[in-house]
Design an enzyme around this catalytic site. Structure first.
Site, PDB file in Angstrom:
ATOM      1  N   GLY A  16       0.819  -1.215   0.000  1.00  0.00           N
ATOM      2  CA  GLY A  16       0.000   0.000   0.000  1.00  0.00           C
ATOM      3  C   GLY A  16       0.846   1.255   0.000  1.00  0.00           C
ATOM      4  O   GLY A  16       0.449   2.269   0.574  1.00  0.00           O
ATOM      5  N   LYS A 187       6.278  -9.287  14.626  1.00  0.00           N
ATOM      6  CA  LYS A 187       7.730  -9.433  14.541  1.00  0.00           C
ATOM      7  C   LYS A 187       8.355  -8.226  13.840  1.00  0.00           C
ATOM      8  O   LYS A 187       7.883  -7.796  12.785  1.00  0.00           O
ATOM      9  CB  LYS A 187       8.055 -10.723  13.762  1.00  0.00           C
ATOM     10  CG  LYS A 187       7.718 -11.986  14.556  1.00  0.00           C
ATOM     11  CD  LYS A 187       8.666 -12.089  15.733  1.00  0.00           C
ATOM     12  CE  LYS A 187       8.396 -13.260  16.632  1.00  0.00           C
ATOM     13  NZ  LYS A 187       9.194 -13.175  17.877  1.00  0.00           N
ATOM     14  N   LYS A 189      11.691  -8.128  13.067  1.00  0.00           N
ATOM     15  CA  LYS A 189      12.967  -8.479  12.403  1.00  0.00           C
ATOM     16  C   LYS A 189      12.979  -8.152  10.907  1.00  0.00           C
ATOM     17  O   LYS A 189      13.946  -7.546  10.411  1.00  0.00           O
ATOM     18  CB  LYS A 189      13.272  -9.964  12.636  1.00  0.00           C
ATOM     19  CG  LYS A 189      14.682 -10.386  12.254  1.00  0.00           C
ATOM     20  CD  LYS A 189      15.736  -9.846  13.194  1.00  0.00           C
ATOM     21  CE  LYS A 189      15.776 -10.657  14.483  1.00  0.00           C
ATOM     22  NZ  LYS A 189      16.618 -10.000  15.509  1.00  0.00           N
ATOM     23  N   THR A 191      11.499  -5.886   9.342  1.00  0.00           N
ATOM     24  CA  THR A 191      11.616  -4.425   9.213  1.00  0.00           C
ATOM     25  C   THR A 191      13.064  -3.991   9.466  1.00  0.00           C
ATOM     26  O   THR A 191      13.623  -3.177   8.731  1.00  0.00           O
ATOM     27  CB  THR A 191      10.655  -3.731  10.211  1.00  0.00           C
ATOM     28  OG1 THR A 191       9.322  -4.036   9.814  1.00  0.00           O
ATOM     29  CG2 THR A 191      10.845  -2.233  10.230  1.00  0.00           C
ATOM     30  N   GLN A 192      13.655  -4.574  10.491  1.00  0.00           N
ATOM     31  CA  GLN A 192      15.053  -4.225  10.783  1.00  0.00           C
ATOM     32  C   GLN A 192      15.942  -4.541   9.578  1.00  0.00           C
ATOM     33  O   GLN A 192      16.817  -3.765   9.206  1.00  0.00           O
ATOM     34  CB  GLN A 192      15.558  -5.022  11.991  1.00  0.00           C
ATOM     35  CG  GLN A 192      14.855  -4.703  13.296  1.00  0.00           C
ATOM     36  CD  GLN A 192      15.282  -5.669  14.399  1.00  0.00           C
ATOM     37  OE1 GLN A 192      16.432  -6.095  14.452  1.00  0.00           O
ATOM     38  NE2 GLN A 192      14.362  -6.026  15.269  1.00  0.00           N
ATOM     39  N   VAL A 241      -7.217  -0.822   7.954  1.00  0.00           N
ATOM     40  CA  VAL A 241      -8.354   0.050   8.304  1.00  0.00           C
ATOM     41  C   VAL A 241      -9.613  -0.782   8.548  1.00  0.00           C
ATOM     42  O   VAL A 241      -9.760  -1.875   8.012  1.00  0.00           O
ATOM     43  CB  VAL A 241      -8.618   1.092   7.198  1.00  0.00           C
ATOM     44  CG1 VAL A 241      -7.546   2.160   7.214  1.00  0.00           C
ATOM     45  CG2 VAL A 241      -8.730   0.435   5.836  1.00  0.00           C
ATOM     46  N   CYS A 383     -16.609   2.133 -22.681  1.00  0.00           N
ATOM     47  CA  CYS A 383     -15.676   1.901 -23.783  1.00  0.00           C
ATOM     48  C   CYS A 383     -16.075   0.665 -24.576  1.00  0.00           C
ATOM     49  O   CYS A 383     -17.008   0.717 -25.358  1.00  0.00           O
ATOM     50  CB  CYS A 383     -14.245   1.836 -23.265  1.00  0.00           C
ATOM     51  SG  CYS A 383     -13.062   2.201 -24.556  1.00  0.00           S
ATOM     52  N   HIS A 509     -13.626   6.796 -20.418  1.00  0.00           N
ATOM     53  CA  HIS A 509     -13.511   6.150 -19.101  1.00  0.00           C
ATOM     54  C   HIS A 509     -13.785   7.155 -17.977  1.00  0.00           C
ATOM     55  O   HIS A 509     -12.848   7.705 -17.397  1.00  0.00           O
ATOM     56  CB  HIS A 509     -12.115   5.557 -18.943  1.00  0.00           C
ATOM     57  CG  HIS A 509     -11.869   4.381 -19.818  1.00  0.00           C
ATOM     58  ND1 HIS A 509     -12.223   3.103 -19.467  1.00  0.00           N
ATOM     59  CD2 HIS A 509     -11.339   4.293 -21.045  1.00  0.00           C
ATOM     60  CE1 HIS A 509     -11.914   2.276 -20.439  1.00  0.00           C
ATOM     61  NE2 HIS A 509     -11.365   2.967 -21.415  1.00  0.00           N
ATOM     62  N   GLU A 511     -14.578   6.597 -15.065  1.00  0.00           N
ATOM     63  CA  GLU A 511     -14.128   6.101 -13.752  1.00  0.00           C
ATOM     64  C   GLU A 511     -12.826   6.751 -13.286  1.00  0.00           C
ATOM     65  O   GLU A 511     -12.562   6.826 -12.091  1.00  0.00           O
ATOM     66  CB  GLU A 511     -13.982   4.575 -13.772  1.00  0.00           C
ATOM     67  CG  GLU A 511     -12.853   3.995 -14.623  1.00  0.00           C
ATOM     68  CD  GLU A 511     -13.257   3.735 -16.085  1.00  0.00           C
ATOM     69  OE1 GLU A 511     -14.215   4.368 -16.560  1.00  0.00           O
ATOM     70  OE2 GLU A 511     -12.589   2.897 -16.740  1.00  0.00           O
TER      71      GLU A 511
HETATM   72  N1  GLN Z   1     -11.104  -2.899 -27.671  1.00  0.00           N
HETATM   73  C1  GLN Z   1     -11.860  -1.705 -27.831  1.00  0.00           C
HETATM   74  C2  GLN Z   1     -11.098  -0.674 -28.635  1.00  0.00           C
HETATM   75  O1  GLN Z   1      -9.901  -0.716 -28.729  1.00  0.00           O
HETATM   76  C3  GLN Z   1     -12.271  -1.123 -26.495  1.00  0.00           C
HETATM   77  C4  GLN Z   1     -11.139  -0.649 -25.656  1.00  0.00           C
HETATM   78  C5  GLN Z   1     -11.522  -0.381 -24.232  1.00  0.00           C
HETATM   79  O2  GLN Z   1     -12.540  -0.846 -23.764  1.00  0.00           O
HETATM   80  N2  GLN Z   1     -10.696   0.370 -23.507  1.00  0.00           N
HETATM   81  O3  GLN Z   1     -11.694   0.239 -29.166  1.00  0.00           O
END
Ligand code: GLN
Length: 555
Positions: A16, A187, A189, A191-192, A241, A383, A509, A511
């Site tokens: 992490g 322990k 160790k 980490t050391q 967490v 996509c 995308h 996201e």
């Molecule tokens: N394979 C598809 C393309 O290249 C979709 C790519 C993706 O979903 N990032 O257009």
């Protein structure tokens, strides 16, 4: 002049470090400082763009089109730092530059070596980052101390401290304290040994953060301090967490990590720390409504959680803001292909088809999109998920049974998804995609507009194929609306089906831009739609599509 923090990791990988670097960035931003975060990765690939998602998880894309490590997603989710191509370098990219320069005669007849030429290039990457008008640069070193691969990076950051002055550079080391259940002890160790390994190279960590399953006693911290030669007030605990990774900034702040860093680097904070938004977020997570919704993810890299990391995070953010617990039902698209959608999808509240490359599982995703469309289940295609929705609609609604993408069937009769330009002669697989942020103009009055609340947006892309505008007319005539268009190229970026309660495909995308304290509008709307469906199923009553859509969007 910027100050520098280098974050290394020891004992095991996947500790992490990315999250810790991001949380540290968050704490320093909360003090009014301008923070930049970057990652130096020890692998030879020039970027992760060519790696399988199974190997490396998702490829995170920045606005300027860099294909980067998924840790950068954490940086963006925790901070407001500007991320771009300077935020991620790999051993491969660094050697690439040095070798190119050598070929161009840039070294004036010298023998080119790891020290100083590679290490100089590494230091240049860090200094370049600082040119962006920053107070602090946090540089995470990928890999684990003791690996062969990360040695040049560690050597470079050692030199960096020497050259820039010790009051401008600090080292933070993250390790694991294994807990031995049989004897009920942690322990120290490993980490050391890990700190010892760093010392061998010439780096003495200023701060040590230990990961642990259980909270440890003061005597253990004292032992770490003594054996690792790190002042006790610079030894911090990062216990697993309880509820969410978004607790991390609060956990670190409670122990005074930010104060120590400010003091060590002689940085003047611009304000008192204000983490109220994070406190409110964690409060909300803890008190989340027990109402849970199940969202099916029908994809091809389902086994590895990291492969769709940002999507899962964005769903989580939307769930927190809607006070609903989002349960993910991860479904291998090939299974839907084999067994039919009903078996996997009949109990879900919404369906999401994420991005992907290649033809495996495609028919399963198409079956899932059809199932969502015909059964009024909220559908979100990202996509590849948009392309799937278009193929399905063309086949089953527009009655063009040979509809496909030329990615899957190059000579298919009805290429509703096709390549913009013929790129067969391009051999650099890293460079042929539409990458990074592109503008999109949204039509008012559409679901897309409800999600964004504005007409002109920018979102990040990573794909080669596009909706073929030749088929737009027939798609529209049958009820699919192109609700977002790229104003420069006229490419379709968003499609939807107004007749359906919630059906949206996006070529980009979204996201990548969702943050826990600022959930993305499309994800929020999608989760709301799933929640409305669930509540409606629980308390069935008369409703029509129009009222469904408006209630799902909080109107
Ligand atoms: N394979 C598809 C393309 O290249 C979709 C790519 C993706 O979903 N990032 O257009």
């Amino acid at each position: 002049m910027a100050k520098y923090i280098f974050v290394t990791g020891g004992v095991v990988s996947s500790l992490g470090k990315g999250l810790t670097s991001a949380a540290l960035g968050c704490l320093l931003e909360a003090r009014g400082l301008r923070v930049g975060i970057q990652k130096l990765d020890p692998y030879i690939n020039v970027d992760p763009g060519t790696m399988s998602p199974y190997e490396h998880g998702e490829v995170y894309v920045t606005d300027d089109g860099a294909e980067t490590d998924l840790d950068l997603g954490h940086y963006e989710r925790f901070t407001n730092t500007p991320l771009n191509r300077l935020s991620n370098f790999t051993t491969g990219s660094i050697y690439n530059k040095v070798i190119r320069r050598e070929r161009e005669g840039g070294y004036l007849g010298k023998t080119v070596q790891v020290v100083p030429h590679i290490t100089d290039e590494i230091k240049a990457c860090v200094l370049k980052m600082a040119e962006q008008d920053l107070d602090v640069v946090i540089t995470e070193i990928g890999g684990t101390v003791g690996d062969i691969e990360s040695l040049p990076f560690l050597e470079a950051i050692r030199q960096f401290g020497l050259e820039q002055g010790r009051d401008r550079v600090m080292y933070m080391h993250l390790t694991l304290l294994p807990y031995l259940r049989a004897i009920g002890e942690v322990k120290t160790k490993p980490t050391q040994h890990s700190v010892g390994k760093l010392r061998e190279i010439g780096i003495l960590p200023d701060v040590l953060v230990y990961r642990t399953e259980v909270s440890v006693e003061e005597s253990v911290r004292k032992k770490i301090s003594l054996f690792c030669n790190i002042p006790l007030d610079a030894v911090f605990e990062e216990k697993d967490v309880d509820h969410s990774i978004y607790e991390l900034p609060l956990v670190l702040q409670r122990q005074g990590v930010d104060d120590l860093v400010l003091k060590r680097l002689q940085l003047s904070p611009k304000k008192e720390s204000d983490l109220s938004e994070w406190e409110a977020l964690v409060e909300k997570i803890i008190n989340q409504n027990p109402e849970d919704i199940t969202i099916a993810i029908v994809g091809k890299y389902i086994e590895l959680h990291d492969a769709y990391k940002s999507i899962y995070e964005a769903l989580d953010h939307a769930g927190i803001s809607a006070s609903a617990k989002v349960r993910l039902k991860k479904i291998e698209a090939e299974n839907v292909e084999q067994d039919g959608p009903d078996l996997y999808l009949k109990d879900v509240d919404a369906i999401l088809v994420p991005g992907g490359f290649g033809s495996r599982g495609i028919e399963g995703m198409i079956a899932a999109a059809k199932y969502a469309r015909e059964n009024d289940i909220p559908y979100f295609g990202i996509c590849l998920g948009l392309q799937i929705a278009v193929i399905e609609f063309a086949r089953n609604k527009c009655r063009m049974k040979d509809a496909n993408s030329t990615e899957f069937v190059p000579d298919c009769g009805v290429p509703v998804i096709g390549l913009m330009a013929e790129q067969e002669d391009v051999t650099d697989k890293g460079g042929t995609m539409r990458l990074g942020a592109y503008p999109c103009r949204i039509t008012k009055g559409t679901l897309a507009y409800k999600c964004y609340g504005e007409e002109d947006i920018r979102e990040r892309h990573r794909h080669r194929w596009e909706l073929n505008n030749k088929y737009l007319e027939v798609l529209e005539a049958n009820g699919m609306v192109p609700s977002g268009i790229n104003p420069d190229s006229n490419l379709v970026e968003m499609v939807e089906i107004p007749e359906h309660p919630w059906f949206l495909g996006v070529q980009f995308h979204p996201e990548f831009k969702s943050k826990p304290i600022r959930p993305h509008g499309v994800f929020s709307s999608f989760v709301q739609a799933a929640l409305s469906r669930k509540l409606r199923d629980k308390n069935p009553g008369p409703s029509d599509h129009a009222s469904k859509i408006s209630s799902e969007n909080g109107e």
